[in-house]
Design a protein around this motif. Structure first.
Motif, PDB file in Angstrom:
ATOM      1  N   VAL A 244       0.842  -1.195   0.000  1.00  0.00           N
ATOM      2  CA  VAL A 244       0.000   0.000   0.000  1.00  0.00           C
ATOM      3  C   VAL A 244       0.879   1.248   0.000  1.00  0.00           C
ATOM      4  N   PHE A 245       0.545   2.179  -0.865  1.00  0.00           N
ATOM      5  CA  PHE A 245       1.228   3.471  -0.854  1.00  0.00           C
ATOM      6  C   PHE A 245       0.169   4.558  -0.920  1.00  0.00           C
ATOM      7  N   LYS A 246       0.163   5.422   0.107  1.00  0.00           N
ATOM      8  CA  LYS A 246      -0.799   6.529   0.112  1.00  0.00           C
ATOM      9  C   LYS A 246      -0.046   7.836   0.276  1.00  0.00           C
ATOM     10  N   CYS A 247      -0.327   8.737  -0.626  1.00  0.00           N
ATOM     11  CA  CYS A 247       0.422   9.988  -0.651  1.00  0.00           C
ATOM     12  C   CYS A 247      -0.552  11.155  -0.725  1.00  0.00           C
ATOM     13  N   PHE A 248      -0.368  12.123   0.157  1.00  0.00           N
ATOM     14  CA  PHE A 248      -1.205  13.327   0.123  1.00  0.00           C
ATOM     15  C   PHE A 248      -0.308  14.558   0.195  1.00  0.00           C
ATOM     16  N   THR A 249      -0.617  15.551  -0.604  1.00  0.00           N
ATOM     17  CA  THR A 249       0.178  16.776  -0.603  1.00  0.00           C
ATOM     18  C   THR A 249      -0.714  18.002  -0.465  1.00  0.00           C
ATOM     19  N   ASP A 268       0.735  -8.125  -7.583  1.00  0.00           N
ATOM     20  CA  ASP A 268      -0.728  -8.248  -7.598  1.00  0.00           C
ATOM     21  C   ASP A 268      -1.348  -7.639  -6.335  1.00  0.00           C
ATOM     22  N   ASP A 269      -2.565  -7.144  -6.509  1.00  0.00           N
ATOM     23  CA  ASP A 269      -3.380  -6.640  -5.398  1.00  0.00           C
ATOM     24  C   ASP A 269      -2.735  -5.513  -4.601  1.00  0.00           C
ATOM     25  N   ALA A 270      -1.902  -4.749  -5.240  1.00  0.00           N
ATOM     26  CA  ALA A 270      -1.332  -3.578  -4.560  1.00  0.00           C
ATOM     27  C   ALA A 270      -2.284  -2.398  -4.694  1.00  0.00           C
ATOM     28  N   LEU A 271      -2.062  -1.409  -3.843  1.00  0.00           N
ATOM     29  CA  LEU A 271      -2.970  -0.266  -3.808  1.00  0.00           C
ATOM     30  C   LEU A 271      -2.182   1.047  -3.730  1.00  0.00           C
ATOM     31  N   ALA A 272      -2.539   1.980  -4.591  1.00  0.00           N
ATOM     32  CA  ALA A 272      -1.881   3.292  -4.566  1.00  0.00           C
ATOM     33  C   ALA A 272      -2.927   4.393  -4.578  1.00  0.00           C
ATOM     34  N   HIS A 273      -2.881   5.254  -3.571  1.00  0.00           N
ATOM     35  CA  HIS A 273      -3.755   6.424  -3.539  1.00  0.00           C
ATOM     36  C   HIS A 273      -2.875   7.669  -3.563  1.00  0.00           C
ATOM     37  N   VAL A 274      -3.091   8.509  -4.535  1.00  0.00           N
ATOM     38  CA  VAL A 274      -2.297   9.732  -4.650  1.00  0.00           C
ATOM     39  C   VAL A 274      -3.264  10.904  -4.656  1.00  0.00           C
ATOM     40  N   ARG A 302      -5.996   5.283  -7.064  1.00  0.00           N
ATOM     41  CA  ARG A 302      -6.888   6.444  -6.995  1.00  0.00           C
ATOM     42  C   ARG A 302      -6.054   7.714  -7.100  1.00  0.00           C
ATOM     43  N   GLN A 303      -6.503   8.626  -7.927  1.00  0.00           N
ATOM     44  CA  GLN A 303      -5.890   9.951  -7.985  1.00  0.00           C
ATOM     45  C   GLN A 303      -6.992  10.948  -7.667  1.00  0.00           C
ATOM     46  N   VAL A 304      -6.811  11.729  -6.616  1.00  0.00           N
ATOM     47  CA  VAL A 304      -7.834  12.701  -6.220  1.00  0.00           C
ATOM     48  C   VAL A 304      -7.162  14.058  -6.001  1.00  0.00           C
ATOM     49  N   PHE A 305      -7.394  14.979  -6.907  1.00  0.00           N
ATOM     50  CA  PHE A 305      -6.727  16.283  -6.819  1.00  0.00           C
ATOM     51  C   PHE A 305      -7.733  17.422  -6.865  1.00  0.00           C
ATOM     52  N   LYS A 306      -7.616  18.305  -5.882  1.00  0.00           N
ATOM     53  CA  LYS A 306      -8.555  19.432  -5.763  1.00  0.00           C
ATOM     54  C   LYS A 306      -7.769  20.727  -5.639  1.00  0.00           C
ATOM     55  N   LYS A 307      -8.202  21.715  -6.389  1.00  0.00           N
ATOM     56  CA  LYS A 307      -7.496  22.995  -6.363  1.00  0.00           C
ATOM     57  C   LYS A 307      -8.475  24.139  -6.164  1.00  0.00           C
ATOM     58  N   VAL A 308      -8.125  25.019  -5.242  1.00  0.00           N
ATOM     59  CA  VAL A 308      -8.916  26.224  -5.008  1.00  0.00           C
ATOM     60  C   VAL A 308      -8.085  27.407  -5.494  1.00  0.00           C
ATOM     61  N   GLU A 325      -0.855  -4.736 -20.651  1.00  0.00           N
ATOM     62  CA  GLU A 325      -1.436  -6.008 -21.050  1.00  0.00           C
ATOM     63  C   GLU A 325      -1.298  -6.993 -19.880  1.00  0.00           C
ATOM     64  N   GLY A 326      -2.375  -7.656 -19.573  1.00  0.00           N
ATOM     65  CA  GLY A 326      -2.316  -8.651 -18.500  1.00  0.00           C
ATOM     66  C   GLY A 326      -2.660  -8.096 -17.128  1.00  0.00           C
ATOM     67  N   ALA A 327      -2.748  -6.776 -17.001  1.00  0.00           N
ATOM     68  CA  ALA A 327      -3.083  -6.197 -15.689  1.00  0.00           C
ATOM     69  C   ALA A 327      -4.601  -6.232 -15.507  1.00  0.00           C
ATOM     70  N   GLN A 328      -5.130  -7.451 -15.478  1.00  0.00           N
ATOM     71  CA  GLN A 328      -6.586  -7.618 -15.366  1.00  0.00           C
ATOM     72  C   GLN A 328      -7.065  -7.239 -13.969  1.00  0.00           C
ATOM     73  N   LYS A 329      -8.378  -7.025 -13.882  1.00  0.00           N
ATOM     74  CA  LYS A 329      -9.034  -6.665 -12.607  1.00  0.00           C
ATOM     75  C   LYS A 329      -8.454  -5.373 -12.022  1.00  0.00           C
ATOM     76  N   THR A 330      -7.940  -4.540 -12.890  1.00  0.00           N
ATOM     77  CA  THR A 330      -7.461  -3.234 -12.431  1.00  0.00           C
ATOM     78  C   THR A 330      -8.650  -2.357 -12.049  1.00  0.00           C
ATOM     79  N   ASP A 331      -8.505  -1.652 -10.931  1.00  0.00           N
ATOM     80  CA  ASP A 331      -9.527  -0.689 -10.530  1.00  0.00           C
ATOM     81  C   ASP A 331      -8.847   0.684 -10.475  1.00  0.00           C
ATOM     82  N   GLY A 332      -9.080   1.482 -11.479  1.00  0.00           N
ATOM     83  CA  GLY A 332      -8.414   2.790 -11.543  1.00  0.00           C
ATOM     84  C   GLY A 332      -9.412   3.926 -11.472  1.00  0.00           C
ATOM     85  N   TYR A 333      -9.088   4.928 -10.701  1.00  0.00           N
ATOM     86  CA  TYR A 333      -9.984   6.077 -10.533  1.00  0.00           C
ATOM     87  C   TYR A 333      -9.154   7.345 -10.562  1.00  0.00           C
TER      88      TYR A 333
END
Lengths: 426, 251
Positions: A244-249, A268-274, A302-308, A325-333
């Protein structure tokens, strides 16, 4: 292929002012990086990934002067129990730092890697940066690998009791800092790294992060409030199976900020939230450039970016999800949104998806808009003054990004800083 | 309490007159109902009184307890004691219902020079009032109106009304989208707030709501004016015969 003449001369001019550190065990990596910088050249506005952000002040030999700024706030993360590692204008300051002694973690300066025979770091230094140059070139990161004057190698083998807090102090109006950190999270280990501060008049920072199977790394950054500082930062992360890698700036102020995050999901089954939240007023340019590669089965990103943005501030988002290719069952947002508090500000977004697997779920969205007038009236009709109502809606807008921070105390600290900014800008 | 005098209003964006001289006076303790065909200006009246943008007052006045409403910002009108229960309550993602309520209550208190309510006192009161409106703790925590059913949204409006304790309550088609049970619940909430120091203006299409919230006076609005006023029987007349007879009679 030869570089355009103008690009080559701008690059050589910059390189002429820098000295390659020698005598360490990173020499080979540095020389290779220098060769790569020369081959690709430092960015110009004609480059595809620099169309929205002018790189000239990052390329020129001397940094533009940046006034020091006393923010008058309590130190960022100051109330937390943390291991403080302090850099002043890009140089490690042992006096200001805590003893680098924390169970489950070892921390060494890059310059000491040979003497201490720290193999993992020798092999990691420049490795992920180099891998991250394809398919999109990131010349400032290669420049950093070649010339970084300082930085630390953080080895996380356990679950340290407190976060490691990298503090960047800006004391010289003309400092030009290059810092390079390498981080290795061993299988099953977990840690939080905090970063804060303006660092220098011009700051080029590169962080290479290798998270082994089942490891977890939380990275929470707050870039300092010095109005005139410029920064270009890169995070390169490689994620192993079920890691798991979670990064917030958080970015508040700063004339120019370019934050690149390059993640490769290799197990497999790794998770990255930026995620990122920025608030800018006036002469403020903020660029998030993110590239996430899915190269394994069942990973989530997951990539979640908000700017004011207000008073002519500019926000840029260039975000890509590449599903190999081959990266099946990917969940990208991916979502990037700007709240424009007036008609003078602008948001430039380039969301990209490139998918070579057929069993994936990827979604992306990008919006820019003003405060919701109906919501504003609803709040005011209940007696909430316009300024306060706008602040409430602005915080709500940033909420989705701040929610990506797992630690609720850290999230509260981030929200507090944004609230203070909003109050100062009524 | 509320005195509206010869109120003329047009749209800001186009030269379209919506209200053509509304005269209305609601005294403390009274419930007035306004009925009228679609497009007669009922909702516009509620928006103009609460200060929504997009309208221009070309003539007339509206005074609440000595406050010249039309000269005040929406938040100042609220602090002066005006409350509008919205026909379509607005969803506000990311703002918790409790945070919203507490911010509103304390902003009004501050504007009136009163002391802010402590977190404990606030929670105690909001829980008690929520309970009578069958609003559970989960609903209080959720973002304002997000994912609420039609009935939940209307009950949430009444909860806000109860917490803010306004002098003058305007209910804009609060019965729309409610089933019989939900309407009863909302009406009970309103009736519990009836007080000699508080006036109500109930805008509705249907007599049904007025079975539950019994009005003292019923007004019929058409083409931007009040064309007829009477007792509760007037609502029954509309229910049976529609507006055609009344409109013909006053034309």
């Amino acid at each position: 292929m030869a570089l355009p003449e103008r690009k080559e001369s701008a690059t050589e001019l910059r390189l002429a002012g820098l000295k390659l550190p020698v005598g360490g065990c990173t020499d080979a990596a540095r020389e290779s990086a220098l060769t790569r910088v020369r081959a690709m050249g430092l960015p110009s506005r004609r480059d595809e990934y620099w169309k929205y952000t002018r790189p000239d002040t990052l390329v020129q030999p001397e940094p533009p002067r940046a006034a020091l700024f006393e923010d008058g706030e309590t130190p960022m993360f100051g109330d937390m129990d943390r291991l403080r590692v302090v850099f002043v204008d890009g140089v490690f300051d042992p006096e200001a730092s805590d003893d680098l002694d924390l169970e489950g973690v070892s921390i060494d300066r890059i310059a000491d890697l040979c003497a201490r025979d720290i193999h993992w770091a020798k092999h990691l230094y420049g490795k992920l940066e180099q891998a991250g140059q394809t398919p999109v070139e990131r010349p400032f990161a290669a420049l950093n690998t070649a010339f970084a004057k300082d930085g630390v190698a953080i080895h996380i083998a356990g679950r340290p009791s407190k976060p490691i807090s990298l503090i960047y102090v800006h004391e010289s109006e003309t400092s030009d800092a290059l810092l390079h950190h390498v981080i290795r999270v061993e299988p099953g280990a977990e840690a939080t790294i905090l970063e804060n501060g303006p660092a220098a008049a011009r700051f080029n920072k590169c962080m290479e992060i290798d998270v082994a199977s089942g490891g977890k790394l939380h990275l929470v950054r707050a870039q300092g409030r010095d109005h005139e500082r410029r920064a270009v930062t890169h995070v390169f992360a490689r994620l192993g199976t079920e890691s798991v890698f979670k990064c917030f700036t958080l970015t508040i102020n700063g004339m120019l900020t370019r934050n690149e995050v390059v993640v490769e999901l290799t197990g497999d089954d790794a998770l990255a939230h930026v995620a990122g939240a920025c608030v800018g007023d006036g002469d403020f340019h903020h660029d998030d450039t993110v590239f996430i590669t899915h190269d394994a089965v069942g990973c989530e990103s997951r990539q979640v970016f908000k700017k004011v943005l207000r008073n002519g501030a500019t926000g840029v988002f260039q975000g890509k999800i590449l599903v190999r290719e081959g990266a099946q069952k990917t969940d990208g947002y991916q979502i990037s949104q700007a709240l424009l508090l007036d008609g003078d500000s602008q948001f430039l977004a380039k969301p990209e998806l490139e998918i070579y697997a057929d069993d994936v779920a990827c979604s992306h969205g990008s919006t820019s808009g003003a405060i919701d007038e109906d919501a504003l009236f609803y709040l005011r009709s209940r007696g909430v003054p316009e300024g306060q109502a706008t602040d409430l809606l602005t915080l709500a807008f940033l909420g989705e990004a701040v929610d990506e921070i797992e630690d609720k105390d850290l999230a509260a600290e981030i929200i507090g800083r944004v609230e203070a900014w909003l109050l100062r800008h009524h | 309490m509320l005195k509206i005098n010869n109120l003329h209003v047009k749209l800001e964006e186009e030269n379209k007159q919506i209200l053509n001289g509304v005269d209305l006076e609601v005294a403390g303790g009274e419930v007035h109902a306004i009925m009228g065909p679609n497009g007669s200006g009922k909702s516009t009246l509620s928006y103009v009184l609460s200060g929504r943008g997009g309208y221009v007052v070309t003539e007339g006045s509206a005074v609440l307890d000595g406050h010249d409403l039309l000269a005040l910002e929406p938040e100042e009108r609220a602090a002066a004691g005006l409350f509008l229960a919205f026909q379509y309550p607005v969803e506000i993602p990311g703002v918790g219902n409790l945070t919203f309520l507490r911010t509103a209550v304390n902003a009004q208190r501050k504007a009136r020079g009163e002391e802010e309510l402590s977190a404990t006192d606030f929670l105690k009161e909001v829980r008690a009032r929520a309970k009578t409106l069958k609003i559970d703790a989960e609903m209080l925590k959720r973002p304002v109106n997000v994912g609420f059913s039609g009935g939940e949204k209307k009950r949430n409006e009444i909860l806000q009304m109860a917490m803010l304790a306004p002098k003058m309550c305007i209910l804009d088609e609060t019965d729309s989208g409610l089933d019989v049970d939900a309407m009863k619940l909302v009406a009970d909430g309103v009736n519990a707030l009836r007080d000699k120091g508080r006036g109500f203006l109930v805008i509705t299409h249907y007599q049904r709501l007025l079975d539950h919230i019994k009005p003292d006076v019923v007004h019929i609005m058409a083409a931007g004016r009040i064309v007829k006023s009477g007792g509760p029987d007037l609502a029954l007349e509309v229910e049976h015969n529609g507006y055609a007879d009344i409109l013909a009679e006053v034309a």
